[in-house]
Design a protein around this motif. Structure first.
Motif, PDB file in Angstrom:
ATOM      1  N   ASN B  52      30.387  50.082  33.286  1.00  0.00           N
ATOM      2  CA  ASN B  52      30.904  51.410  33.636  1.00  0.00           C
ATOM      3  C   ASN B  52      31.302  52.211  32.397  1.00  0.00           C
ATOM      4  O   ASN B  52      31.008  53.404  32.293  1.00  0.00           O
ATOM      5  CB  ASN B  52      32.105  51.287  34.586  1.00  0.00           C
ATOM      6  N   ALA B  54      30.199  51.744  29.301  1.00  0.00           N
ATOM      7  CA  ALA B  54      28.979  52.051  28.531  1.00  0.00           C
ATOM      8  C   ALA B  54      28.242  53.242  29.161  1.00  0.00           C
ATOM      9  O   ALA B  54      27.710  54.101  28.449  1.00  0.00           O
ATOM     10  CB  ALA B  54      28.077  50.826  28.461  1.00  0.00           C
ATOM     11  N   ILE B  55      28.222  53.315  30.488  1.00  0.00           N
ATOM     12  CA  ILE B  55      27.568  54.438  31.173  1.00  0.00           C
ATOM     13  C   ILE B  55      28.294  55.751  30.844  1.00  0.00           C
ATOM     14  O   ILE B  55      27.658  56.766  30.541  1.00  0.00           O
ATOM     15  CB  ILE B  55      27.521  54.205  32.706  1.00  0.00           C
ATOM     16  N   TYR B  58      27.419  56.784  27.336  1.00  0.00           N
ATOM     17  CA  TYR B  58      26.023  57.242  27.284  1.00  0.00           C
ATOM     18  C   TYR B  58      25.915  58.671  27.819  1.00  0.00           C
ATOM     19  O   TYR B  58      25.365  59.572  27.168  1.00  0.00           O
ATOM     20  CB  TYR B  58      25.164  56.295  28.138  1.00  0.00           C
TER      21      TYR B  58
END
Lengths: 118, 165
Positions: B52, B54-55, B58
């Protein structure tokens, strides 16, 4: 079903990650939009796409994809594969998105679990 | 240790990461997410939490790449929570409610050709965070702050693991 079984079904070439082809695959997600991969694809899912840029490999890593299948015979450039080597097997199938997905679905691979709720 | 000190302690950052993001530097967004993921994995946080965060990194970095002139994404890890702060100088968001709708996108064609601009960025970040706050001014820029609370076991991991990262 393992990635090796999928390689056989899809008549696919393994581009990298030969040593991880015994990974189990239960679900798959087919898409060409990065944000949709991040939004809907559950962990340990096979990603099927026609995108072959660096971003799709980073995305596969972030979403914990079990492997990536590039459709339509597409392959990322060797430089992209080498620079982004994440341990995730990358495969290339001559089949297009619909046929590739249909073959896997009819062999028991289901859609990933993280579907829309609304 | 007194109760007061313990409260202060759980809010003290154990690890901070900075990523400078320039306009049209599409590669940096994926790299920032990848580096964040590795660091959080090394800390020993649970897979779903790592994913979550990392998303969010990004999507936040990609928003700056596509829509702003330049900016920075910071990931601040304290034992009790992780905060992602994305600050940029750029056009700002004229209508935040509209931008929060799934499928609404103003991304240019070059971004869409690479697979971006699905109109899922902000809603996706909201889904992955416990609290998300956006401050934006048209013609000036945007600051987005997303907080993800850590379970007690993860918070303990941060306390003990941060020194090894």
């Amino acid at each position: 079903m393992t990635l090796s079984d999928i390689q056989t079904i899809l008549n696919a070439e393994v581009l990298c990650g030969h040593d991880a082809m015994d990974r189990e695959v239960q679900t798959a997600f087919a898409c060409d939009l990065i944000s949709e991969m991040l939004a809907y694809a559950g962990s340990e899912t096979l990603l099927i796409t026609s995108l072959i840029n660096t971003h799709v490999i980073h995305t596969a890593e972030v979403m914990d994809a079990v492997g990536v299948v590039f459709v339509g015979g597409k392959k990322p450039a060797d430089a992209i594969i080498n620079a982004n080597y994440t341990g995730i097997p990358l495969l290339s199938t001559p089949y297009l998105l619909y046929k590739c997905s249909g073959l896997l679905f009819s062999n028991g691979i289901e859609g990933c679990k993280r579907e829309t709720t609304e | 240790m007194s109760e007061m000190n313990e409260t202060e302690n759980i809010h003290k950052p154990r690890l901070t990461m900075h990523f400078k993001v320039e306009e049209e530097d599409f590669i940096i967004a994926g790299e920032a997410a990848s580096k964040t993921k590795k660091a959080l994995q090394q800390l020993g946080l649970k897979q779903e939490i790592v994913k979550n965060i990392a998303i969010i990194v990004y999507e936040a970095a990609m928003n700056i790449v596509i829509h702003a002139n330049y900016g920075e994404v910071q990931v601040i890890i304290v034992p009790a929570y992780v905060t992602v702060i994305a600050q940029d100088k750029g056009g700002g968001i004229p209508d935040v409610d509209l931008a929060m709708q799934e499928g609404y996108s103003t991304a240019p064609i070059e971004a869409q050709e690479m697979g971006f601009g699905a109109g899922m960025g902000l809603p996706n970040m909201k889904k992955c965070s416990d609290i998300m706050h956006i401050e934006t001014q048209v013609g000036v820029g945007t600051t987005l702050k997303a907080t993800i609370y850590l379970h007690q076991s993860d918070a303990k991991q941060v306390e003990t693991g941060a020194m090894y990262v």
